[in-house]
Design an enzyme around this catalytic site. Structure first.
Site, PDB file in Angstrom:
ATOM      1  CG  HIS A  38       3.906   0.220  -4.107  1.00  0.00           C
ATOM      2  ND1 HIS A  38       2.779   0.342  -4.890  1.00  0.00           N
ATOM      3  CD2 HIS A  38       3.950   1.338  -3.332  1.00  0.00           C
ATOM      4  CE1 HIS A  38       2.192   1.497  -4.618  1.00  0.00           C
ATOM      5  NE2 HIS A  38       2.874   2.111  -3.673  1.00  0.00           N
ATOM      6  CG  HIS A  63       0.910   6.980  -0.090  1.00  0.00           C
ATOM      7  ND1 HIS A  63       0.037   6.754  -1.119  1.00  0.00           N
ATOM      8  CD2 HIS A  63       1.926   6.101  -0.254  1.00  0.00           C
ATOM      9  CE1 HIS A  63       0.527   5.781  -1.894  1.00  0.00           C
ATOM     10  NE2 HIS A  63       1.659   5.358  -1.381  1.00  0.00           N
ATOM     11  NE  ARG A 138      -7.123  -3.848   4.953  1.00  0.00           N
ATOM     12  CZ  ARG A 138      -6.460  -2.757   4.547  1.00  0.00           C
ATOM     13  NH1 ARG A 138      -6.981  -1.961   3.626  1.00  0.00           N
ATOM     14  NH2 ARG A 138      -5.276  -2.458   5.049  1.00  0.00           N
ATOM     15  CB  CYS A 182      -9.743  -7.074   9.047  1.00  0.00           C
ATOM     16  SG  CYS A 182      -8.239  -6.265   8.454  1.00  0.00           S
ATOM     17  CE1 TYR A 314      -3.988  -7.998   7.381  1.00  0.00           C
ATOM     18  CE2 TYR A 314      -2.878  -7.555   5.292  1.00  0.00           C
ATOM     19  CZ  TYR A 314      -3.923  -7.325   6.170  1.00  0.00           C
ATOM     20  OH  TYR A 314      -4.899  -6.418   5.853  1.00  0.00           O
TER      21      TYR A 314
END
Ligand SMILES: Nc1nc2c(c(=O)[nH]1)N[C@H]1C(S)=C(S)[C@@H](COP(=O)(O)O)O[C@H]1N2
Ligand SMILES: [Mo]
Length: 464
Positions: A38, A63, A138, A182, A314
């Site tokens: 999750h 979500h 972030r 990022c 990632y």
């Protein structure tokens, strides 16, 4: 099955539950196998154990608009059954986890607030050291707020270190000026080509600060024997919000890689948004490895098994992969060092008929920027820009970006035709930037570094 029975089957919020059922549109799913991957950590998902997901998703807004959560994640889980009408539960009280967010006064462009995802403005991108308040943010969830700095401890291999005990470390304090980017920076550019998922960043998910703290290798040596260090290939680092990654031990132990556990940002306490009281800084490596609010550091034989490390979050997948379920994600490496990046942060015509342009350039792995070029005709002809602050950084250890500028004529055909400026950078490894995104597009929208383009503004009117 009754909702009450369900609720008893797992106790909501109980974080040692070994199985978990969740309800969505009255269908009951067994989400046990998804717990570990999750994105918000297993603890957050356990909050919804035995309950309807809808009210939780209304609070955990990441979500929202993510059809794949339903399409890919829920659809892949075993269905336990459907609720009977009389067992449907409509009233839930979910405590808003975002009520303690820090006050943000810096200049930022917000993409979302809960969780906070905000990018640096052009103005911020024009200064070599980014003001802490203007530094891009972030977050994967709510900001863990540490009120009692004295009581804060980091678990390093079972040894509890507080900020006072770390001060006594052999090796003492050290600092590094590092640019952090990022993995999803410039994802918005990909999106125009083909859909990806995640925050639609412009060029501003990148910033630079001076970080000060303790070499991670000294922290490891304080808590592990040399023999233990030599036996384990990875260092796992977990944040108080559950974000978990790992860095290779060899990178952590190499003095020339400057990996530090930082307690100061730009000579002050790190701000809550950027990891107070302590965060990991892994220079030259994608943003996500720079774990904020560090809670635990452990040596391990394998990479950390998490969404952000071994999971798909990632991973730069091949361009032909259009759905994560098409591939075995474990066969791909997680993102580490990034390719050269550059952007124009200001461009205008000058009174003399020329143009004035400025921007930044950065490459991963400490690779020094050796050239930045600008074009006014879409890449037919290029001119060298002048490298400024950052250009004197050492080879292989150029952790910060390099600022650049160009003053001169608008080039063949002038600006009349296109009215734009393109830029691209080359690093000391001879790596450059691709013209477009076609060859580098990937499902997660990572590592976008196509030539950057921007409109040239008309010259400012002289004030009367
Ligand atoms: N604990 C923790 N660390 C984290 C994150 C997070 O959500 N939680 N986000 C990561 C990501 S994806 C990036 S790009 C950087 C962003 O750091 P910043 O918010 O200080 O700019 O932190 C990384 N470290
Ligand atoms: Mo990130």
């Amino acid at each position: 099955m009754s909702a009450r029975k369900l609720a008893r089957a797992v106790s909501p919020g109980h974080n040692t539950a070994s199985s978990i059922y969740v309800i969505y549109k009255n269908i009951v799913y067994d989400a046990t196998e998804f717990l570990a991957s999750h994105p918000g950590g297993s603890g957050k998902l356990l909050l919804a154990g035995g309950q309807h997901l809808e009210p939780f998703w209304a609070v955990f807004k990441q979500h929202e608009g993510r059809e794949y959560v339903v399409r890919d994640v829920l659809a892949s889980l075993p269905v336990v059954g459907e609720l009977r009408d009389e067992d449907k539960v409509f009233v839930h009280k979910v405590e808003n986890p975002y009520i303690h967010e820090p006050v943000r006064t810096g200049a930022l462009k917000y993409h979302s607030v809960t969780p906070c995802n905000a990018e640096c403005t052009d103005e911020g991108l024009r200064t070599f050291i980014t003001d802490s308040g203007d530094y891009y943010i972030r977050h994967h969830g709510p900001v863990p707020i540490v009120e009692d700095k004295e009581g804060y401890e980091i678990d390093v291999g079972g040894m509890m270190l507080n900020l006072g005990s770390i001060e006594t470390i052999a090796g003492g304090r050290t600092s590094v000026t590092s640019t952090m980017q990022c993995g999803g920076n410039r994802r918005g550019r990909f999106e125009a080509h083909q859909k990806t998922s995640g925050t639609q960043w412009g060029v501003g998910a990148i910033s630079t600060a001076k970080w000060e703290g303790f070499a991670l290798r000294d922290v490891l040596k304080m808590c592990y024997t040399e023999e233990e260090i030599s036996r384990h290939s990875h260092v796992h680092v977990e944040g108080m919000d559950g974000t978990l990654i790992s860095v290779p031990r060899d990178r952590a132990m190499d003095p020339s890689k400057d990996v530090i556990l930082a307690t100061k940002m730009n000579d002050e306490d790190i701000t809550p948004d950027h990891g107070f009281p302590a965060r990991l800084i892994v220079p030259g490596v994608v943003g996500v490895r720079n774990i904020k609010w560090v809670k635990r550091i452990t040596l391990a034989p394998e990479e950390a098994d998490s969404m952000w490390q071994t999971g798909h979050a990632y991973k730069v997948l091949p361009t032909w992969v259009k759905n994560v379920s098409e591939v075995d994600i474990t066969e791909y490496e997680g993102m580490m060092e990034m390719q050269p990046q550059s952007a124009t942060t200001a461009a205008s015509k000058t009174r003399g008929g020329g143009v004035s342009v400025e921007g930044f350039a950065y490459s991963g792995g400490g690779r020094k920027i050796v050239r930045v070029e600008v074009s006014f005709d879409g890449g037919e002809t290029w001119r060298d820009a002048e490298l400024k602050e950052g250009a004197a950084q050492g080879s292989g250890r150029a952790w910060a970006w390099t600022m650049w500028s160009y003053e001169g004529e608008g080039g063949k055909g002038g600006l009349g035709g296109k009215g734009k400026v393109w830029c691209r950078a080359t690093d000391e490894g001879g790596r450059g930037q691709p013209e477009g995104v076609e060859g580098i597009w990937n499902l997660r929208g990572l590592g976008c570094n196509a030539w950057h383009e921007r409109y040239v503004e008309e010259e400012e009117e002289e004030e009367a």
